[in-house]
Design a protein around this motif. Sequence first.
Motif, short mmCIF file in Angstrom:
data_model
loop_
_atom_site.label_atom_id
_atom_site.label_comp_id
_atom_site.label_asym_id
_atom_site.label_seq_id
_atom_site.Cartn_x
_atom_site.Cartn_y
_atom_site.Cartn_z
N TYR A 1 0.83 -1.20 0.00
CA TYR A 1 0.00 0.00 0.00
C TYR A 1 0.87 1.25 0.00
N ASN A 2 0.40 2.25 -0.74
CA ASN A 2 1.03 3.57 -0.72
C ASN A 2 0.24 4.57 0.12
N THR A 3 -1.02 4.27 0.38
CA THR A 3 -1.87 5.18 1.14
C THR A 3 -1.34 5.29 2.57
N ARG A 4 -1.28 6.54 3.07
CA ARG A 4 -0.67 6.80 4.38
C ARG A 4 -1.63 7.53 5.30
N ILE A 5 -1.50 7.22 6.59
CA ILE A 5 -2.24 7.91 7.64
C ILE A 5 -1.22 8.55 8.57
N ALA A 6 -1.39 9.83 8.85
CA ALA A 6 -0.42 10.57 9.67
C ALA A 6 -1.15 11.38 10.73
N PRO A 7 -0.55 11.52 11.91
CA PRO A 7 -1.19 12.29 12.99
C PRO A 7 -1.42 13.74 12.58
N ASP A 8 -2.56 14.27 13.05
CA ASP A 8 -2.88 15.68 12.84
C ASP A 8 -3.76 16.13 14.01
N GLY A 9 -3.14 16.77 14.99
CA GLY A 9 -3.88 17.21 16.16
C GLY A 9 -4.47 16.04 16.91
N ALA A 10 -5.78 16.10 17.16
CA ALA A 10 -6.44 15.03 17.90
C ALA A 10 -6.80 13.84 17.02
N GLY A 11 -6.54 13.95 15.73
CA GLY A 11 -6.89 12.87 14.82
C GLY A 11 -5.79 12.57 13.84
#
Length: 404
Positions: free
Chosen positions: A144-154
């Motif tokens: 997978y290339n799709t990424r999830i990264a922290p951003d504040g509370a989410g």
Amino acid sequence: MSSVTRLADRQETAHRIASEDEALAIARTLAAEFEGGASRRDYERALPFEELDRLSASGLLAITVPAEYGGIDVSNAVLAEVTAILSEADSSIGQIPQNHFYILEALRHDGNETQKRFYFGRALAGDRFGNALSEVGTKTVGDYNTRIAPDGAGFRINGRKFYSTGVLFAHWVTIFALDGEDRLTMSFAPRETDGIEIVDDWDGFGQRTTGSGTTILRDVYVPADAVVQHHKGFERPGTIGSVGQIIHAGVDLGIARAALKETIGYVRDKARPWTGSGVERAADDPLTVARIGELAIRAEAAEATLERAGRKVDQAQVNLNAENAVAATLAVAAAKVLTTELAIDATNVLFELAGTSATKRGLNLERHWRNARTHTLHDPVRWKYHVVGNYHLNGVTPPKNGAL
């Protein structure tokens, strides 16, 4: 749950199914309704929005919700049979909920209590969960290339997904993405979330109305309480893959049943006997009779194997350990092999026995072959032979993933 997640709350309208017998009866009633328009929908590529709303309202999309969260947690044999019943009528409609049920099983494994209460509740209300999983341009289908990264509370998610089965009909887009440590996550986002773009570009020659479009994710925000650590489900024995695969097997069984029914009807009513056969009706040709008998016997064997596999998955869910999880994996792999081969053969035999006149475009009988050939490309069975053989010959435990 957070205020962002609750954007997708809808009034509860779905029927509450009380038993497995009721689930099967409702599936048969819906199948009778869906079958009449299946050829037209395929021919025109008319997406089944109204049919999916009927499916949601029926309560069938909640039959795997655990009892402690308000569901009836049907046997996996019943889940597979419900899928086969719907798929015999319209295999696109039969396939659309596959990812929905996979997601619910993943939630059962790795969701926290708050997530389970909320999302199982949404399933009971008739909400549909579509997937944003598969990608193109990666080394393998498991990358997978799709990424999830922290951003504040989410978190923010960026990526592009292909073949997102059912996403066009979904109330929730369930996004699979890698975190900063390359661990696979599963996040729930309401369909209307900013940054989600769904493109109706599926142009496969089979399963034409599954709504399997491209999903584009641009800085999609998801709250922390909408993220499930999906990788954990494959770090220990589990049934996520078995549940996903047994539904695929049910789709293939349904396609085979549809093709066999079409064959019998055409041979009885329209086909001519072959010159020199010595019979007045095609249905009296001994070679034709034997071929129908062969398919019917193989269908019976596939059904029995699928039911047995469902019981193995049930046992693993109730008493989850390595031994039971492996037994479920092997049994489901066997069922998937048999239903795959049956679907392809049955859709070929339709034309072998019905003859040239059955190829008329207006009849659209070839949709069964197109659907079988397309759907059976999921998780190639040649590797299921390898997994089963490697276990029996060399004692190699099957890998833990969503394709087994």
